[in-house]
Scaffold this active site. Structure first.
Site, mmCIF file in Angstrom:
data_model
loop_
_atom_site.group_PDB
_atom_site.id
_atom_site.type_symbol
_atom_site.label_atom_id
_atom_site.label_comp_id
_atom_site.label_asym_id
_atom_site.label_seq_id
_atom_site.Cartn_x
_atom_site.Cartn_y
_atom_site.Cartn_z
ATOM 1 N N CYS A 44 0.703 -0.981 -0.103
ATOM 2 C CA CYS A 44 0.021 0.031 0.025
ATOM 3 C C CYS A 44 0.865 1.272 -0.209
ATOM 4 O O CYS A 44 1.848 1.463 0.836
ATOM 5 C CB CYS A 44 -0.942 0.136 1.064
ATOM 6 S SG CYS A 44 -0.974 1.360 2.297
ATOM 7 N N CYS B 266 0.747 3.772 3.089
ATOM 8 C CA CYS B 266 1.481 2.936 4.259
ATOM 9 C C CYS B 266 2.887 3.271 3.986
ATOM 10 O O CYS B 266 3.656 3.532 4.976
ATOM 11 C CB CYS B 266 1.394 1.431 4.056
ATOM 12 S SG CYS B 266 -0.534 0.882 4.262
ATOM 13 N N CYS C 179 -13.431 8.766 -13.767
ATOM 14 C CA CYS C 179 -14.156 7.924 -13.037
ATOM 15 C C CYS C 179 -14.461 6.657 -13.737
ATOM 16 O O CYS C 179 -15.248 6.317 -14.669
ATOM 17 C CB CYS C 179 -15.280 8.382 -12.266
ATOM 18 S SG CYS C 179 -16.883 7.682 -12.229
ATOM 19 N N CYS D 126 -18.229 5.861 -13.895
ATOM 20 C CA CYS D 126 -18.809 6.338 -14.763
ATOM 21 C C CYS D 126 -18.998 5.834 -16.222
ATOM 22 O O CYS D 126 -19.711 5.909 -17.018
ATOM 23 C CB CYS D 126 -18.317 7.912 -14.801
ATOM 24 S SG CYS D 126 -18.448 8.754 -13.176
#
Ligand SMILES: *[C@@H]1O[C@H](CO)[C@@H](O)[C@H](O)[C@H]1NC(C)=O
Ligand SMILES: *[C@@H]1O[C@H](CO)[C@@H](O)[C@H](O)[C@H]1NC(C)=O
Length: 498
Positions: free
Chosen positions: A54, A57, A392, A395
């Site tokens: 991640c 992180c 997006c 979308c």
């Protein structure tokens, strides 16, 4: 919000290569078999649940290491759990995203809501380790006054004199943000040079100490918190992704001076705006911002040109933007005039809009900022509007369905408009009662109304059609003009039986 996500992405890149060296660490690594025996005996410990892949992180790692080393001296431990290796442990703690940070007091968890930079983590955890209101005496007075960026200290004749209960309640509410103390030690009161009852805010910036200016015994929680929150915002300071939330929470309009930070006269520009910021203190918050790093933010505030310095006021509550004319140089008097006009409600916001399309030949109508009123607020029509963003994914997936929805109702275009708007590229007019932060957002505006209904159903064509049929105020039966009856202009609706 867009600004902070941009910033987070940028810092993730910057720190990806700075992962702390393994082995020589003050952060404890916990597993299912060591978790409870380590966490439960501690009166205070911070645990990070992370995944090795991640990005956020990785960005946090060097800060977390640094905070652990500093906090070790104060006997506050920091630990981490690798959720790939310890999947069950993370699941049992309700971890849904990475990193998740939890504070444990004697094994009792609560969410960590502090910053993710080393100094922020340290300050937050020290405040967690203290009672909501610390007891102060002449022995620790000076140290306490300087113990954090913002310290709120009540000087009362006795520990229970008014407004002690209100002060404690305010402290309990805001203990994560500010350091609160109370003293009724006569020597401390004398050393501070105040007359009790008094409340003083000590700051690491601007005026170093400010006394509560209203009658102290009748101060309520709300009075105290509003006063402290106002004081927590410097007259003019740099804003970035880490501390934008301070300004967002205040909700007051935000005036930005966009500057190239390498510009020689940078500090002169800031100082030229300071008197204006002082004049409007409490009404508008003033900041300066790195225009090079946050060029996209400048664009989103409708500063079209990359020309610095530039100035803009953003009404955070209504998400409206009032840029200073970029063809003019930024002059303090003119900035002051602009803010004055803005506060008097005499300034028109600048709305961003794409060009109105020359033709509308798709079954889905393209709405932009400039035709929003005309199309969406057409009282004679039902309007179903998709607010989307080009980047997006959801979308993109919705697009064929939304097109089919337009096709399905193409025959009743004169009464029902299936529409779409590229939301990041077009500002909604001030009269629109909502703002969007997630995409796609689907809003239905029934004919004859100015209300918008939220569509929260699933995004299948069937569900969308059923919703439209249920919500439309106009009849959705195709109209038939009966031949030969033109003289009387009889128009009636086709029914199933015809
Ligand atoms: C925001 O962060 C910048 C850079 O670290 C700092 O100089 C500034 O003081 C911070 N602003 C506030 C209001 O804390
Ligand atoms: C009825 O009127 C429409 C336009 O108003 C016209 O196009 C149509 O030809 C007319 N029909 C007859 C039968 O007159």
């Amino acid at each position: 919000m867009r600004f902070s996500s941009v910033v987070k992405a940028a810092s993730a890149v910057a720190f990806a290569t700075l992962v702390a060296a393994e082995g020589d660490s003050d952060v404890l690594s916990l597993t299912a078999s060591t978790f409870e025996s380590t966490v439960n005996p501690e009166s205070l410990i911070l645990v990070e649940f992370f995944a090795p892949w991640c990005g956020h992180c990785k960005a946090l790692a060097p800060h977390y290491e640094e905070a652990a080393t500093t906090l070790k001296e104060k006997n506050i431990k920091l630990a981490k759990v690798d959720c790939v290796e310890q999947a069950d442990l993370c699941q049992s703690h309700g971890v849904q995203g990475y990193p998740t940070l939890k504070v444990f007091h004697d094994g009792e968890p609560s969410d960590y809501t502090g910053p993710r930079k080393a100094d922020g983590i340290i300050s937050y955890m020290i405040k967690q380790s203290l009672p909501a209101v610390s007891e102060v005496t002449v022995a620790n007075l000076e140290e306490f006054q300087k113990a954090d960026k913002i310290v709120v200290l009540a000087y009362l004749p006795t520990p229970t004199s008014s407004p002690a209960p209100e002060f404690s309640a305010a402290a309990n509410k805001h203990r994560d943000s500010y350091l609160f103390g109370l003293t009724s030690d006569p020597e401390a009161i004398a050393a501070a040079g105040v007359t009790p009852p008094a409340i003083v805010v000590y700051r690491a910036f601007d005026d170093p100490s400010v006394e509560y200016p209203y009658p102290v015994p009748s101060a309520t929680v709300k009075d105290i918190e509003e006063w402290v929150q106002d004081l927590s915002i410097p007259i003019i300071d740099e804003v970035n992704g880490e501390n934008f939330s301070i300004y967002a929470q205040s909700g007051k309009p935000l005036a930005y001076l966009f500057l190239d930070p390498t510009e020689e006269k940078r500090d002169d520009y800031i100082e030229s705006i300071r008197p204006i910021a002082t004049k409007f203190k409490g009404k508008v918050n003033f900041v300066w911002i790195d225009a090079i790093k946050f060029g996209d933010h400048a664009k989103s505030l409708n500063l079209a040109e990359a020309k610095w310095p530039s100035f803009v006021v953003q009404d955070l509550e209504h998400q409206l933007k009032y840029p200073y004319d970029q063809s003019l140089t930024v002059e303090p008097e003119a900035v002051s005039e602009l803010v004055e006009q803005f506060l008097a409600g005499k300034l028109e916001p600048q709305l961003k809009s794409q060009a109105i399309p020359e033709t509308q030949d798709e079954s889905v109508y393209t709405v932009v900022g400039k035709n929003f009123d005309e199309v969406v607020y057409d009282d004679s029509k039902d309007v179903f509007l998709e607010l989307y963003a080009t980047w997006c994914g959801h979308c993109k997936r919705l697009k064929p369905t939304w097109d089919s929805l337009g096709d399905h109702f193409a025959g009743v275009k004169d009464r029902l408009v299936i529409a779409k708007i590229d939301a990041p590229e077009n500002d909604l007019p001030p009269s629109v009662p909502f703002r969007v932060s997630s995409f796609p957002t689907l809003k239905f505006k029934p004919a004859g109304s100015r209300e918008f209904l939220d569509y929260n159903g699933d995004r299948s064509l069937e569900s969308l059609i059923a919703y439209v049929e249920e919500s439309a105020k106009n009849s959705l039966e195709p109209k038939v003009v009966v031949e030969g009856e033109n003289d009387t202009q009889v128009v009636f609706e086709a029914h199933d039986e015809l």
